[in-house]
Enzyme design. Structure first.
Site, PDB file in Angstrom:
ATOM      1  N   GLY A 166     -39.981 -42.436 -17.611  1.00 51.11           N
ATOM      2  CA  GLY A 166     -40.744 -43.266 -18.751  1.00 51.11           C
ATOM      3  C   GLY A 166     -39.801 -43.919 -19.725  1.00 51.11           C
ATOM      4  O   GLY A 166     -38.914 -43.064 -20.012  1.00 51.11           O
ATOM      5  N   HIS A 199     -47.909   2.380 -42.645  1.00 50.46           N
ATOM      6  CA  HIS A 199     -46.738   3.433 -42.632  1.00 50.46           C
ATOM      7  C   HIS A 199     -47.329   4.432 -41.517  1.00 50.46           C
ATOM      8  O   HIS A 199     -48.132   4.881 -41.245  1.00 50.46           O
ATOM      9  CB  HIS A 199     -46.813   4.117 -43.968  1.00 50.46           C
ATOM     10  CG  HIS A 199     -45.943   5.219 -44.043  1.00 50.46           C
ATOM     11  ND1 HIS A 199     -44.560   5.017 -44.120  1.00 50.46           N
ATOM     12  CD2 HIS A 199     -46.130   6.441 -43.849  1.00 50.46           C
ATOM     13  CE1 HIS A 199     -43.687   6.426 -44.056  1.00 50.46           C
ATOM     14  NE2 HIS A 199     -44.590   7.074 -43.775  1.00 50.46           N
ATOM     15  N   GLY A 201     -18.241 -20.423 -27.683  1.00 52.69           N
ATOM     16  CA  GLY A 201     -19.284 -20.643 -28.612  1.00 52.69           C
ATOM     17  C   GLY A 201     -19.874 -19.160 -29.269  1.00 52.69           C
ATOM     18  O   GLY A 201     -20.278 -18.327 -28.029  1.00 52.69           O
ATOM     19  N   SER A 202     -20.128 -18.847 -30.490  1.00 53.79           N
ATOM     20  CA  SER A 202     -20.852 -17.558 -30.738  1.00 53.79           C
ATOM     21  C   SER A 202     -22.031 -18.027 -31.593  1.00 53.79           C
ATOM     22  O   SER A 202     -22.526 -17.227 -32.626  1.00 53.79           O
ATOM     23  CB  SER A 202     -19.822 -16.799 -31.764  1.00 53.79           C
ATOM     24  OG  SER A 202     -19.483 -17.478 -32.938  1.00 53.79           O
TER      25      SER A 202
END
Length: 476
Positions: A119, A459, A184-185
């Site tokens: 499209g 908790h 890359g990191s």
């Protein structure tokens, strides 16, 4: 909506953003069509979030079961752990197929027309679709562009899809090289390093910038490096870039100093994953037919309402969302933008609040964040005349983390000292990607640590890490 059009809304691109926009549009009764040239679901479902999380889940189990020291500390002993690479790959592929099918069926069930083909804009409120059967033109009251992105491959790097590849091929897990370099990191490199090391590969991670994990909060990055990198078979090279990568057996990587561009050394590895980010897939969309020029980084210019701009002027009835506009290249940000675009189509004046959109790296343990980094918050404080506060709490003081014997982690809250407003939250630790949403809601509502400190958390639960950070903020 106005009559005289084939549809009230046509969306180009059926990724997460386009899908979210379509679902929202039909909720309002808009007659909607979505056009997709490739696979339904776009990058996220087919080549990104979904398959990578399946690989992370499977490889994470292998890591966990092979961590005899951790298991013994819980009183568990286990024999030899084996895995089947192809079966793990199949798990990811099967998940992609399922979600792709679910996405397609959800659109069909709600009456969205799915048009398969390419499209592009033909003119205002008109879309040309190239299909297997030829070309056809459809009209729409409004059009949303959601074409997504593709991996960025820096100059000098040759991709063959087998020995040198991007994340698009990496998620297929077609092999487990003994030694793999990752360029890359960022979060993509980090997640693949997690997968590969869990499955027995050695890694050399190469980062061109002078900081490992650039873009992450420095406190988080330091702890993450200590937990995710140092104990694993990962060598890191920072401030160094790949000048040239030649596929083959071995893969040859010529390294250089990123600042001086001087030659440094040549690596020979079994494979190389190029994880250097993504760029918008904004070519051949017919934007010139409506007078729109891409910005310098090839993004579609939009305003905060997702309306496409030509210069400073709004282009009527045209919107752009997701990676293609460059505002925030995350799947869930694209989905949010799709909803915002539809809201504005209906005249509701909605805008994106990017500060409250969270992000995560699904490593083991996870990294997540929302809002501003400490540096960005300090810059805002200087500009607007307020001081920032920093509050930290640690998983080693959390009962649930201790019960799991997974107490490596930190939560960092950045806030205004005057009002207490939460500006950013950064978490590294067990289930960080789930914990961040409480903070995301707080940022979205511009809540103060003065109020958040009095919320009650279950908790023992990991959520108490944030509870503790809020309480420390008001006692400091």
């Amino acid at each position: 909506m106005s009559s005289g059009f084939d549809y009230d809304l046509v969306i180009i691109g059926a990724g997460v953003g386009g899908h979210g926009a379509a679902l929202h549009a039909v909720n309002y009764g808009l007659k909607t069509a979505i056009i997709e040239a490739a696979h339904m679901g776009g990058t996220c479902v087919n080549r990104g979030c979904i398959p990578s999380k399946a690989l992370l889940a499977a490889s994470g189990r292998v890591r966990e079961l092979r961590n005899t020291h951790h298991l013994k500390s819980l009183g568990i002993q286990i024999g030899n752990v084996e895995f089947d690479r192809q079966a793990i790959a199949n798990h990811a592929n099967n998940l992609v197929s399922k979600i792709q099918g679910d996405l397609t069926n959800s659109l069909k069930r709600l009456g969205v027309d799915i048009i398969r083909g390419w499209g592009k804009l033909a003119e205002t409120q008109k879309v040309s679709v190239t299909t297997d059967k030829g070309e056809k033109t459809i009209t729409a009251q409004n059009i949303i562009l959601s074409p997504g992105s593709v991996p960025f491959v820096p100059p000098g790097i040759e991709i063959d899809g087998k020995t040198v590849f991007t994340s698009d091929q990496g998620v297929k897990l077609e092999s487990l090289p003994k030694w793999i370099a990752i360029i890359g990191s960022g979060y993509i490199g980090l997640e693949f390093s997690d997968i590969y090391t869990a499955l027995g590969c050695e890694i050399t991670m190469i980062e061109a910038l002078d900081l490992f994990m650039p873009g992450f909060d420095r406190d988080i990055a330091k702890l993450a490096e200590r937990v995710l990198i140092t104990p694993r078979d990962i060598e890191t090279k920072v401030g160094i870039y790949a000048k040239r990568i030649i596929p083959g057996s071995p893969v040859v990587i010529e390294l250089g100093d990123f600042q001086t561009k001087d030659d440094l050394e040549v690596l020979e590895v079994d494979a190389c994953l190029v994880a250097t980010g993504r760029i918008p897939a904004t070519q051949n969309l017919g934007l010139d037919s409506v007078g729109v020029e891409l910005d310098g980084r090839k993004f579609i210019p939009v305003n905060d309402c997702m309306a496409v701009l030509s210069g400073a002027e709004v282009v009527p009835h045209l919107w752009a969302i997701g990676d293609a506009n460059g505002k925030m290249m995350l799947a869930h940000a694209a989905s949010a933008q799709g909803i915002i675009a539809v809201e504005n189509i209906l005249g509701k004046d909605k805008k994106a609040d990017y500060r409250s959109i969270p992000a995560a790296a699904f490593t083991h343990p996870e990294v997540s964040y929302v809002g501003l980094t400490e540096t960005a918050a300090q810059e805002m404080g200087l500009a607007e005349g307020f001081e920032i506060g920093i509050s930290k709490s640690y998983f080693k003081g959390n009962s649930k983390a201790l019960a799991e014997n997974e107490a490596n982690g930190i939560a960092k809250v950045i806030y205004r000292k005057d009002t207490g407003e939460v500006l950013g939250v950064h978490i590294f630790g067990l289930h960080a990607s789930d914990l961040i949403h409480e903070a995301s809601a707080a940022v979205a509502q511009r809540q103060s640590v003065k109020d958040l400190a009095y919320l009650v958390h279950a908790h023992p639960s990991l959520s108490e890490v944030l509870d503790e950070a809020y309480k420390r903020a008001i006692s400091s």
